[in-house]
Design a protein around this motif. Structure first.
Motif, PDB file in Angstrom:
ATOM      1  N   PHE A 110       8.520  47.498  57.229  1.00  0.00           N
ATOM      2  CA  PHE A 110       8.775  46.279  58.011  1.00  0.00           C
ATOM      3  C   PHE A 110       7.521  45.424  58.124  1.00  0.00           C
ATOM      4  O   PHE A 110       7.533  44.234  57.782  1.00  0.00           O
ATOM      5  N   PHE A 111       6.438  46.016  58.581  1.00  0.00           N
ATOM      6  CA  PHE A 111       5.225  45.230  58.812  1.00  0.00           C
ATOM      7  C   PHE A 111       4.508  44.877  57.509  1.00  0.00           C
ATOM      8  O   PHE A 111       3.776  43.899  57.464  1.00  0.00           O
ATOM      9  N   ARG A 112       4.717  45.659  56.457  1.00  0.00           N
ATOM     10  CA  ARG A 112       4.105  45.319  55.185  1.00  0.00           C
ATOM     11  C   ARG A 112       4.777  44.117  54.545  1.00  0.00           C
ATOM     12  O   ARG A 112       4.180  43.423  53.710  1.00  0.00           O
ATOM     13  N   ALA A 113       6.019  43.841  54.927  1.00  0.00           N
ATOM     14  CA  ALA A 113       6.774  42.748  54.314  1.00  0.00           C
ATOM     15  C   ALA A 113       6.564  41.410  55.029  1.00  0.00           C
ATOM     16  O   ALA A 113       6.979  40.367  54.512  1.00  0.00           O
ATOM     17  N   ILE A 114       5.931  41.422  56.200  1.00  0.00           N
ATOM     18  CA  ILE A 114       5.742  40.195  56.976  1.00  0.00           C
ATOM     19  C   ILE A 114       4.351  39.635  56.720  1.00  0.00           C
ATOM     20  O   ILE A 114       3.367  40.379  56.766  1.00  0.00           O
ATOM     21  N   PRO A 115       4.213  38.347  56.440  1.00  0.00           N
ATOM     22  CA  PRO A 115       2.874  37.757  56.251  1.00  0.00           C
ATOM     23  C   PRO A 115       2.017  37.942  57.496  1.00  0.00           C
ATOM     24  O   PRO A 115       2.502  37.855  58.630  1.00  0.00           O
ATOM     25  N   VAL A 116       0.745  38.190  57.276  1.00  0.00           N
ATOM     26  CA  VAL A 116      -0.151  38.466  58.394  1.00  0.00           C
ATOM     27  C   VAL A 116      -0.272  37.256  59.310  1.00  0.00           C
ATOM     28  O   VAL A 116      -0.442  37.412  60.537  1.00  0.00           O
ATOM     29  N   LEU A 117      -0.158  36.039  58.780  1.00  0.00           N
ATOM     30  CA  LEU A 117      -0.232  34.852  59.628  1.00  0.00           C
ATOM     31  C   LEU A 117       0.938  34.799  60.599  1.00  0.00           C
ATOM     32  O   LEU A 117       0.772  34.422  61.765  1.00  0.00           O
ATOM     33  N   VAL A 118       2.119  35.184  60.146  1.00  0.00           N
ATOM     34  CA  VAL A 118       3.287  35.226  61.037  1.00  0.00           C
ATOM     35  C   VAL A 118       3.047  36.229  62.161  1.00  0.00           C
ATOM     36  O   VAL A 118       3.397  35.979  63.321  1.00  0.00           O
ATOM     37  N   LEU A 119       2.446  37.372  61.835  1.00  0.00           N
ATOM     38  CA  LEU A 119       2.155  38.375  62.863  1.00  0.00           C
ATOM     39  C   LEU A 119       1.127  37.850  63.871  1.00  0.00           C
ATOM     40  O   LEU A 119       1.225  38.143  65.070  1.00  0.00           O
ATOM     41  N   MET A 120       0.160  37.073  63.402  1.00  0.00           N
ATOM     42  CA  MET A 120      -0.816  36.494  64.328  1.00  0.00           C
ATOM     43  C   MET A 120      -0.158  35.493  65.270  1.00  0.00           C
ATOM     44  O   MET A 120      -0.427  35.488  66.484  1.00  0.00           O
ATOM     45  N   ILE A 121       0.704  34.641  64.725  1.00  0.00           N
ATOM     46  CA  ILE A 121       1.404  33.658  65.563  1.00  0.00           C
ATOM     47  C   ILE A 121       2.316  34.370  66.550  1.00  0.00           C
ATOM     48  O   ILE A 121       2.424  33.988  67.723  1.00  0.00           O
ATOM     49  N   PHE A 122       2.969  35.429  66.094  1.00  0.00           N
ATOM     50  CA  PHE A 122       3.787  36.239  66.997  1.00  0.00           C
ATOM     51  C   PHE A 122       2.929  36.826  68.109  1.00  0.00           C
ATOM     52  O   PHE A 122       3.346  36.893  69.269  1.00  0.00           O
ATOM     53  N   GLY A 123       1.697  37.259  67.767  1.00  0.00           N
ATOM     54  CA  GLY A 123       0.817  37.820  68.779  1.00  0.00           C
ATOM     55  C   GLY A 123       0.436  36.794  69.837  1.00  0.00           C
ATOM     56  O   GLY A 123       0.361  37.114  71.023  1.00  0.00           O
ATOM     57  N   VAL A 124       0.196  35.553  69.415  1.00  0.00           N
ATOM     58  CA  VAL A 124      -0.122  34.497  70.388  1.00  0.00           C
ATOM     59  C   VAL A 124       1.028  34.306  71.368  1.00  0.00           C
ATOM     60  O   VAL A 124       0.836  34.238  72.590  1.00  0.00           O
ATOM     61  N   ALA A 125       2.251  34.222  70.836  1.00  0.00           N
ATOM     62  CA  ALA A 125       3.419  34.056  71.701  1.00  0.00           C
ATOM     63  C   ALA A 125       3.611  35.258  72.612  1.00  0.00           C
ATOM     64  O   ALA A 125       3.963  35.115  73.796  1.00  0.00           O
ATOM     65  N   LEU A 126       3.376  36.457  72.072  1.00  0.00           N
ATOM     66  CA  LEU A 126       3.549  37.679  72.862  1.00  0.00           C
ATOM     67  C   LEU A 126       2.575  37.718  74.025  1.00  0.00           C
ATOM     68  O   LEU A 126       2.968  37.961  75.179  1.00  0.00           O
ATOM     69  N   TYR A 127       1.304  37.464  73.753  1.00  0.00           N
ATOM     70  CA  TYR A 127       0.308  37.520  74.823  1.00  0.00           C
ATOM     71  C   TYR A 127       0.463  36.362  75.795  1.00  0.00           C
ATOM     72  O   TYR A 127       0.093  36.476  76.964  1.00  0.00           O
ATOM     73  N   SER A 128       0.998  35.247  75.341  1.00  0.00           N
ATOM     74  CA  SER A 128       1.193  34.108  76.222  1.00  0.00           C
ATOM     75  C   SER A 128       2.343  34.327  77.202  1.00  0.00           C
ATOM     76  O   SER A 128       2.252  33.954  78.373  1.00  0.00           O
ATOM     77  N   GLU A 129       3.422  34.951  76.725  1.00  0.00           N
ATOM     78  CA  GLU A 129       4.619  35.082  77.535  1.00  0.00           C
ATOM     79  C   GLU A 129       4.636  36.343  78.400  1.00  0.00           C
ATOM     80  O   GLU A 129       5.174  36.327  79.509  1.00  0.00           O
ATOM     81  N   TYR A 130       4.061  37.429  77.905  1.00  0.00           N
ATOM     82  CA  TYR A 130       4.282  38.714  78.562  1.00  0.00           C
ATOM     83  C   TYR A 130       3.020  39.404  79.052  1.00  0.00           C
ATOM     84  O   TYR A 130       3.091  40.537  79.519  1.00  0.00           O
ATOM     85  N   THR A 131       1.864  38.774  78.938  1.00  0.00           N
ATOM     86  CA  THR A 131       0.624  39.393  79.415  1.00  0.00           C
ATOM     87  C   THR A 131      -0.177  38.388  80.225  1.00  0.00           C
ATOM     88  O   THR A 131       0.143  37.197  80.272  1.00  0.00           O
ATOM     89  N   ASN A 132      -1.229  38.897  80.827  1.00  0.00           N
ATOM     90  CA  ASN A 132      -2.127  38.047  81.616  1.00  0.00           C
ATOM     91  C   ASN A 132      -3.429  37.742  80.865  1.00  0.00           C
ATOM     92  O   ASN A 132      -4.430  37.381  81.484  1.00  0.00           O
ATOM     93  N   VAL A 133      -3.403  37.883  79.557  1.00  0.00           N
ATOM     94  CA  VAL A 133      -4.595  37.591  78.754  1.00  0.00           C
ATOM     95  C   VAL A 133      -4.917  36.103  78.859  1.00  0.00           C
ATOM     96  O   VAL A 133      -4.025  35.254  78.720  1.00  0.00           O
ATOM     97  N   SER A 134      -6.166  35.795  79.113  1.00  0.00           N
ATOM     98  CA  SER A 134      -6.562  34.394  79.283  1.00  0.00           C
ATOM     99  C   SER A 134      -6.428  33.633  77.971  1.00  0.00           C
ATOM    100  O   SER A 134      -6.433  34.206  76.882  1.00  0.00           O
ATOM    101  N   SER A 135      -6.321  32.327  78.102  1.00  0.00           N
ATOM    102  CA  SER A 135      -6.175  31.488  76.906  1.00  0.00           C
ATOM    103  C   SER A 135      -7.419  31.537  76.022  1.00  0.00           C
ATOM    104  O   SER A 135      -7.333  31.306  74.811  1.00  0.00           O
ATOM    105  N   ASP A 136      -8.580  31.849  76.598  1.00  0.00           N
ATOM    106  CA  ASP A 136      -9.800  31.945  75.798  1.00  0.00           C
ATOM    107  C   ASP A 136      -9.803  33.200  74.926  1.00  0.00           C
ATOM    108  O   ASP A 136     -10.298  33.174  73.794  1.00  0.00           O
ATOM    109  N   ASP A 137      -9.268  34.295  75.459  1.00  0.00           N
ATOM    110  CA  ASP A 137      -9.254  35.558  74.716  1.00  0.00           C
ATOM    111  C   ASP A 137      -8.007  35.730  73.860  1.00  0.00           C
ATOM    112  O   ASP A 137      -7.963  36.621  73.010  1.00  0.00           O
ATOM    113  N   ARG A 138      -7.005  34.902  74.086  1.00  0.00           N
ATOM    114  CA  ARG A 138      -5.724  35.077  73.382  1.00  0.00           C
ATOM    115  C   ARG A 138      -5.854  34.984  71.857  1.00  0.00           C
ATOM    116  O   ARG A 138      -5.254  35.798  71.154  1.00  0.00           O
TER     117      ARG A 138
END
Length: 299
Positions: A110-138
């Motif tokens: 699954f993860f080998r088939a997804i472009p790494v840039l898509v995973l990074m963008i997904f990570g931004v959305a994940l940390y923005s919506e469901y965590t308290n990570v600051s915008s500087d560290d996101r």
């Protein structure tokens, strides 16, 4: 000089190869000349464009060094997390138990088939919506998350291939002396596979270092690539000079990684060759008589 895999060239083949080499060099020289002329016409080779990097340390301390620190930090964190995770997933894919093997294979594919840039963008959305990570560290968190998810899947395949490349006799010999599969993997297969896997692992480390630039280009991650824009704006639109310096830094880092890997691989191979026990001739003769049951006294 001829061999099984190579026939010596005749006079015509030698002349043809010399002619092709000359044509290639002429074409390469023409391309280089055209590039240099174009840059000169665009005033990109003027001293003022390159002066910030060749005289003084302001550009290095203000823009390049902070970006290099973030690049190395993201790459190091990603490698530290992805390597053991990939090893676990790769070994799990070799398990005899379907409840371990099938989920590990699904995660890897699954993860080998997804472009790494898509995973990074997904990570931004994940940390923005469901965590308290600051915008500087996101951005840093997102870059590391994307690199870990993708490269752990790739490293899992490297580990699995390295273990499967070993002769089956290694596992059979371990089973014959009563070792469990876990003991065989930990004490026999993995140590031998490490040397074979090392070049591929370092190649993946090089990929990780380069892929951090995706965060600087898309996610506002303050890495080396992100330093180009403010640096070129401050020093009078020296975009070519800035990109050239950044590219040379990436080349130096990756060359250092490759050189270190080659040195480490040679050292590991020498260590393996030097660990063999050497029997004394008297010991060998004693072992031979014991094995044949001829250990009695001479008549």
């Amino acid at each position: 000089m001829s061999s099984v895999l190579y026939d010596a060239q005749g006079p015509r083949a030698k002349r043809r190869n010399v002619l092709l080499t000359i044509l290639f060099l002429v074409a390469l020289a023409a391309v280089i000349w055209w590039v240099i002329g174009t840059l000169q016409d665009k005033q990109q080779l003027d001293w003022e464009k390159w002066k910030p990097f060749l005289s003084g340390t302001e550009a290095w301390s203000t823009y390049i060094w902070p970006g290099l620190q973030n690049t190395l930090k993201a790459a190091a964190l990603a490698m530290i997390i992805a390597l053991p995770l990939g090893a676990v997933l790769g070994i799990s894919r070799l398990s005899d138990h379907a409840w371990v093997r099938v989920p590990a294979a699904s995660i890897v594919e699954f993860f080998r088939a997804i472009p790494v840039l898509v995973l990074m963008i997904f990570g931004v959305a994940l940390y923005s919506e469901y965590t308290n990570v600051s915008s500087d560290d996101r951005p840093l968190y997102a870059v590391v998350t994307g690199l870990v998810l993708y490269n752990s899947a790739v490293l899992a395949e490297i580990v699995r291939a390295g273990i499967l490349a070993l002769p089956k006799g290694q596992s059979e010999a371990a089973m014959a002396i009563g070792l469990t599969k876990g003991q065989t993997m930990r004490t026999i297969l993995l140590p031998q596979a490490v040397t074979a896997m090392l070049p591929a692992i370092v190649s993946q480390a090089v990929v990780i270092v380069k892929d951090t630039a995706l965060g600087g280009a898309v996610l506002t991650f303050d890495d080396l690539l992100a330093a180009v824009s403010p640096m070129s704006s401050y020093y009078g639109a020296n975009v070519i000079a800035s990109f050239t310096v950044i590219a040379l830094i990436f080349i130096a880092i990756n060359f250092a990684l490759t050189t270190f890997a080659s040195w480490l691989e040679q050292r590991l191979r020498r260590a393996k060759k030097s660990t063999g026990a050497v029997l004394d001739p008297n010991d060998a003769s004693i072992a031979g008589t014991m094995g044949t049951g001829a250990g009695g006294a001479n008549p």
